[in-house]
Design a protein around this motif. Structure first.
Motif, PDB file in Angstrom:
ATOM      1  N   VAL A   1       0.840  -1.208   0.000  1.00 36.35           N
ATOM      2  CA  VAL A   1       0.000   0.000   0.000  1.00 36.35           C
ATOM      3  C   VAL A   1       0.872   1.254   0.000  1.00 36.35           C
ATOM      4  O   VAL A   1       0.618   2.218  -0.737  1.00 36.35           O
ATOM      5  CB  VAL A   1      -0.944  -0.003   1.217  1.00 36.35           C
ATOM      6  N   TRP A   2       1.910   1.257   0.822  1.00 38.15           N
ATOM      7  CA  TRP A   2       2.831   2.404   0.842  1.00 38.15           C
ATOM      8  C   TRP A   2       3.573   2.542  -0.477  1.00 38.15           C
ATOM      9  O   TRP A   2       3.723   3.662  -1.010  1.00 38.15           O
ATOM     10  CB  TRP A   2       3.836   2.264   1.989  1.00 38.15           C
ATOM     11  N   PHE A   3       4.086   1.446  -1.030  1.00 37.66           N
ATOM     12  CA  PHE A   3       4.815   1.509  -2.298  1.00 37.66           C
ATOM     13  C   PHE A   3       3.924   2.077  -3.407  1.00 37.66           C
ATOM     14  O   PHE A   3       4.356   2.945  -4.186  1.00 37.66           O
ATOM     15  CB  PHE A   3       5.312   0.112  -2.694  1.00 37.66           C
ATOM     16  N   ALA A   4       2.697   1.561  -3.482  1.00 37.84           N
ATOM     17  CA  ALA A   4       1.786   2.011  -4.535  1.00 37.84           C
ATOM     18  C   ALA A   4       1.418   3.479  -4.357  1.00 37.84           C
ATOM     19  O   ALA A   4       1.393   4.250  -5.327  1.00 37.84           O
ATOM     20  CB  ALA A   4       0.524   1.140  -4.524  1.00 37.84           C
ATOM     21  N   SER A   5       1.148   3.874  -3.119  1.00 32.93           N
ATOM     22  CA  SER A   5       0.782   5.273  -2.847  1.00 32.93           C
ATOM     23  C   SER A   5       1.951   6.210  -3.168  1.00 32.93           C
ATOM     24  O   SER A   5       1.765   7.251  -3.813  1.00 32.93           O
ATOM     25  CB  SER A   5       0.384   5.428  -1.377  1.00 32.93           C
ATOM     26  N   GLY A   6       3.147   5.841  -2.715  1.00 28.08           N
ATOM     27  CA  GLY A   6       4.307   6.681  -2.986  1.00 28.08           C
ATOM     28  C   GLY A   6       4.593   6.806  -4.468  1.00 28.08           C
ATOM     29  O   GLY A   6       4.928   7.908  -4.956  1.00 28.08           O
ATOM     30  N   ALA A   7       4.462   5.715  -5.210  1.00 30.64           N
ATOM     31  CA  ALA A   7       4.690   5.756  -6.652  1.00 30.64           C
ATOM     32  C   ALA A   7       3.677   6.666  -7.345  1.00 30.64           C
ATOM     33  O   ALA A   7       4.027   7.436  -8.249  1.00 30.64           O
ATOM     34  CB  ALA A   7       4.621   4.339  -7.229  1.00 30.64           C
ATOM     35  N   LEU A   8       2.419   6.580  -6.915  1.00 31.92           N
ATOM     36  CA  LEU A   8       1.391   7.436  -7.497  1.00 31.92           C
ATOM     37  C   LEU A   8       1.680   8.907  -7.217  1.00 31.92           C
ATOM     38  O   LEU A   8       1.577   9.760  -8.117  1.00 31.92           O
ATOM     39  CB  LEU A   8       0.023   7.055  -6.943  1.00 31.92           C
ATOM     40  N   VAL A   9       2.049   9.228  -5.983  1.00 31.46           N
ATOM     41  CA  VAL A   9       2.358  10.618  -5.627  1.00 31.46           C
ATOM     42  C   VAL A   9       3.579  11.105  -6.406  1.00 31.46           C
ATOM     43  O   VAL A   9       3.642  12.270  -6.822  1.00 31.46           O
ATOM     44  CB  VAL A   9       2.584  10.769  -4.109  1.00 31.46           C
ATOM     45  N   PHE A  10       4.560  10.220  -6.641  1.00 29.15           N
ATOM     46  CA  PHE A  10       5.737  10.594  -7.420  1.00 29.15           C
ATOM     47  C   PHE A  10       5.342  10.973  -8.848  1.00 29.15           C
ATOM     48  O   PHE A  10       5.842  11.960  -9.405  1.00 29.15           O
ATOM     49  CB  PHE A  10       6.741   9.442  -7.440  1.00 29.15           C
ATOM     50  N   ILE A  11       4.446  10.197  -9.441  1.00 29.85           N
ATOM     51  CA  ILE A  11       3.960  10.515 -10.785  1.00 29.85           C
ATOM     52  C   ILE A  11       3.258  11.872 -10.782  1.00 29.85           C
ATOM     53  O   ILE A  11       3.432  12.688 -11.699  1.00 29.85           O
ATOM     54  CB  ILE A  11       3.016   9.407 -11.288  1.00 29.85           C
ATOM     55  N   MET A  12       2.458  12.120  -9.744  1.00 30.74           N
ATOM     56  CA  MET A  12       1.778  13.412  -9.629  1.00 30.74           C
ATOM     57  C   MET A  12       2.780  14.564  -9.538  1.00 30.74           C
ATOM     58  O   MET A  12       2.587  15.629 -10.146  1.00 30.74           O
ATOM     59  CB  MET A  12       0.877  13.415  -8.393  1.00 30.74           C
ATOM     60  N   SER A  13       3.860  14.358  -8.766  1.00 25.85           N
ATOM     61  CA  SER A  13       4.845  15.425  -8.594  1.00 25.85           C
ATOM     62  C   SER A  13       5.567  15.726  -9.905  1.00 25.85           C
ATOM     63  O   SER A  13       5.853  16.886 -10.209  1.00 25.85           O
ATOM     64  CB  SER A  13       5.848  15.037  -7.502  1.00 25.85           C
ATOM     65  N   ILE A  14       5.863  14.691 -10.690  1.00 26.61           N
ATOM     66  CA  ILE A  14       6.499  14.893 -11.993  1.00 26.61           C
ATOM     67  C   ILE A  14       5.550  15.635 -12.936  1.00 26.61           C
ATOM     68  O   ILE A  14       5.961  16.524 -13.690  1.00 26.61           O
ATOM     69  CB  ILE A  14       6.916  13.540 -12.614  1.00 26.61           C
ATOM     70  N   ALA A  15       4.261  15.272 -12.871  1.00 28.42           N
ATOM     71  CA  ALA A  15       3.270  15.955 -13.717  1.00 28.42           C
ATOM     72  C   ALA A  15       3.203  17.443 -13.386  1.00 28.42           C
ATOM     73  O   ALA A  15       3.060  18.286 -14.292  1.00 28.42           O
ATOM     74  CB  ALA A  15       1.902  15.302 -13.531  1.00 28.42           C
ATOM     75  N   ARG A  16       3.307  17.794 -12.121  1.00 26.95           N
ATOM     76  CA  ARG A  16       3.270  19.207 -11.730  1.00 26.95           C
ATOM     77  C   ARG A  16       4.413  19.992 -12.358  1.00 26.95           C
ATOM     78  O   ARG A  16       4.251  21.139 -12.770  1.00 26.95           O
ATOM     79  CB  ARG A  16       3.345  19.331 -10.209  1.00 26.95           C
ATOM     80  N   ILE A  17       5.576  19.378 -12.396  1.00 30.19           N
ATOM     81  CA  ILE A  17       6.753  20.086 -12.896  1.00 30.19           C
ATOM     82  C   ILE A  17       6.763  20.168 -14.416  1.00 30.19           C
ATOM     83  O   ILE A  17       7.174  21.186 -14.990  1.00 30.19           O
ATOM     84  CB  ILE A  17       8.037  19.378 -12.404  1.00 30.19           C
ATOM     85  N   THR A  18       6.276  19.126 -15.080  1.00 28.67           N
ATOM     86  CA  THR A  18       6.419  19.046 -16.537  1.00 28.67           C
ATOM     87  C   THR A  18       5.227  19.569 -17.324  1.00 28.67           C
ATOM     88  O   THR A  18       5.403  20.109 -18.424  1.00 28.67           O
ATOM     89  CB  THR A  18       6.680  17.591 -16.955  1.00 28.67           C
ATOM     90  N   ILE A  19       4.016  19.429 -16.777  1.00 29.82           N
ATOM     91  CA  ILE A  19       2.835  19.767 -17.567  1.00 29.82           C
ATOM     92  C   ILE A  19       2.580  21.268 -17.620  1.00 29.82           C
ATOM     93  O   ILE A  19       2.282  21.824 -18.681  1.00 29.82           O
ATOM     94  CB  ILE A  19       1.587  19.033 -17.024  1.00 29.82           C
TER      95      ILE A  19
END
Length: 529
Positions: A241-259
């Motif tokens: 659950v932690w791994f999946a949540s952290g990975a999802l939040v990481f994708i969100m953080s990259i989207a904030r910077i790039t989009i």
């Protein structure tokens, strides 16, 4: 008596002319759209410039830029609820593996991290700008969320939970401010609708729990006497659950910077005296989306300088990284009587909801069990399925709240209605005696509660002065986190089977409704300053 020097006389004349000009400007602006804090006169020059910026944002209108912000800022809302719920979801299974002496330690760790994060990122937003926290807070959160899944013991897990919560704790402070400061006035109700992302975060937490915990978790020896001891190898569900949540939040953080490649908000730039950058930002958005924008740097300069209109150095102390800087922002939140009353009532409301909702979650299950509620034998699969359904219902509370805020009910009375309806269902919930009733009432309460909660999230930044918005919002949410810490302590040492706390929680919503009704500012039909 010595004669008045020419310099003093000229100064008096200039002051009188400034007063006349200010009054004339107020008369003109009164016939136009009204800014919420326009009549407070904390700084006539800043008020005039904010009015021009609001006119420019309204002239540009709603564009794809705001659509991107709605989604990317919504990620922050989702992460805040995701992190808080994940720690509560996995605490039981992690405790079976680590056998901690203080079972509610993760709850306290999460709320401490959220508290420090709200204060830190809130002050950072007012000192160095909104952009830095927007770009990096989710990244910090994601890294420690992933690492939390590898924790070797209870204490280390608590540390990583706190650090992850620290990164996510500032998002509710920043996301509302950033989105609001780019929104046209007619679309400010979307700030309330954005709270639907909070429910989406809860839904994601429920889905992860539903997917991993029933399949990859050990059994509780107190429930299954012959169960094998819980170890790393047979109890990986909570880690997944932690791994999946952290990975999802990481994708969100990259989207904030790039989009979106966020530009600093125009209203922050105005408060800094950076008029040219403010105009450039607005002209950039207008050009990109082929919209008109008649604001020029000459228009801004014609209003005067915010620094020459104040005795202090704008919205900052001489040293930005000092206690004096904090004092400047606190003073700004009490710059007039009405603003001070508004600030105090907002902080009080956040304190109340921060106490009522966690206590409700803590005390209700034990109370219902002591009164003979029979929910039947349910598998872990059914438990997490129901959890997901309940959190899905929470998404739609802010949707209704957004519609209500756009009517003559406004923000204040939307909160009044939301609080009173929630109170009614809280009282009714004490009569639940079956699994079906429990699921139905939980769904309804979650829906109604988010009407009040979502509107309060939006109302808070709308009525705070722009130069001090991050600080005021951060302290408000900080009080909410303090009450969350208290609820965990109370739940550990208090009698959870008495009905008194349930009725107290319900009564607190009556107080919240009364406080909302006397808020001095109503944003409906006005523009944030």
């Amino acid at each position: 008596m010595a004669p008045t020097s020419p310099t003093d006389g000229e100064k008096k004349i200039d002051d009188r002319l400034a007063d006349v000009e200010r009054v004339s400007q107020d008369v003109i602006l009164s016939a136009e759209k009204t800014d919420i804090l326009q009549l407070e006169h904390t700084d006539p020059v800043l008020n005039a410039k904010m009015h021009l910026v609001n006119n420019a944002i309204d002239e540009i209108g709603f564009t794809g830029y705001q659509i991107k912000l709605f989604i990317l800022n919504g990620f922050g809302y989702a992460v805040d609820s995701l992190i808080l719920l994940i720690q509560s979801i996995i605490a039981g299974q992690a405790a079976l593996e680590f056998n901690p002496s203080f079972s509610r330690g993760l709850t306290i760790a999460a709320y401490v991290g959220m508290l420090v994060g709200a204060l830190f990122w809130g002050l950072t937003a007012d000192i160095i700008g909104r952009k830095f926290a927007f770009n990096f807070s989710l990244m910090i959160c994601s890294i420690f969320a992933i690492v939390a899944g590898s924790s070797p013991n209870w204490i280390v897990l608590g540390v990583f939970v706190a650090l992850s919560a620290f990164g996510g704790g500032g998002n509710l402070v920043l996301d509302t401010a950033v989105f609001l400061e780019f929104l046209p006035s007619k679309d400010q109700w979307l700030l309330t609708l954005m709270a639907a992302w909070w429910g989406i975060g809860q839904l994601i937490a429920g889905l992860f729990a539903w997917a991993f915990i029933p399949r990859f978790s050990c059994s509780d020896p107190t429930v299954v006497p012959d169960a094998a001891p819980c170890t790393y190898s047979n109890n990986k569900g909570w880690r997944y659950v932690w791994f999946a949540s952290g990975a999802l939040v990481f994708i969100m953080s990259i989207a904030r910077i790039t989009i979106i490649r966020l530009k600093e908000t125009p209203k922050f730039l105005v408060g800094e005296g950076r008029d040219e950058e403010c105009v450039e930002t607005l002209q950039f958005i207008a050009k990109k989306y082929n919209r008109p924008c008649s604001l020029t740097i000459e228009d801004m300069r014609a209003c005067g300088s915010i620094y020459s209109s104040r005795r202090d150095s704008g919205a900052h102390a001489k040293s930005r990284f000092s206690f004096g800087e904090v004092g400047v922002h606190l003073k700004g939140l009490y710059s007039t009587r009405r603003i001070g009353i508004s600030t105090s009532l907002i902080w009080f409301s956040w304190t109340l909801i921060g106490l009522a909702y966690p206590l409700y979650n803590v005390f209700l299950p034990s109370y219902l069990e002591s009164r003979g509620a029979e929910f039947g034998e349910t598998s872990a699969y059914i438990t997490w399925r129901n959890y997901t359904l309940v959190n899905t219902c929470g998404i739609f509370g802010p949707v209704l709240a957004g519609y209500m805020c756009a009517t003559r009910l406004g923000r204040k009375y939307t909160m009044v209605v939301g609080a009173l309806v929630t109170m009614a269902f809280f009282f009714a919930y004490t009569q639940v005696r079956s699994q079906a009733q429990n699921l139905a009432f939980t769904c309804v309460v979650n829906f109604c509660l988010n009407i009040y909660y979502g509107t309060l999230y939006a109302y808070t930044p709308e009525v705070l002065p722009s130069a001090h918005r991050g600080t005021g919002n951060g302290i408000a949410i900080g009080w909410n986190r303090v009450m969350g810490i208290m609820s965990a302590v109370v739940a550990t040492f208090a009698d959870t089977k008495t009905p008194v706390p349930i009725y107290i929680c319900a009564a607190l919503y009556v107080v919240m409704a009364a406080v909302a009704a006397v808020f001095p500012f109503e944003p409906y039909g006005r523009r944030s300053s």
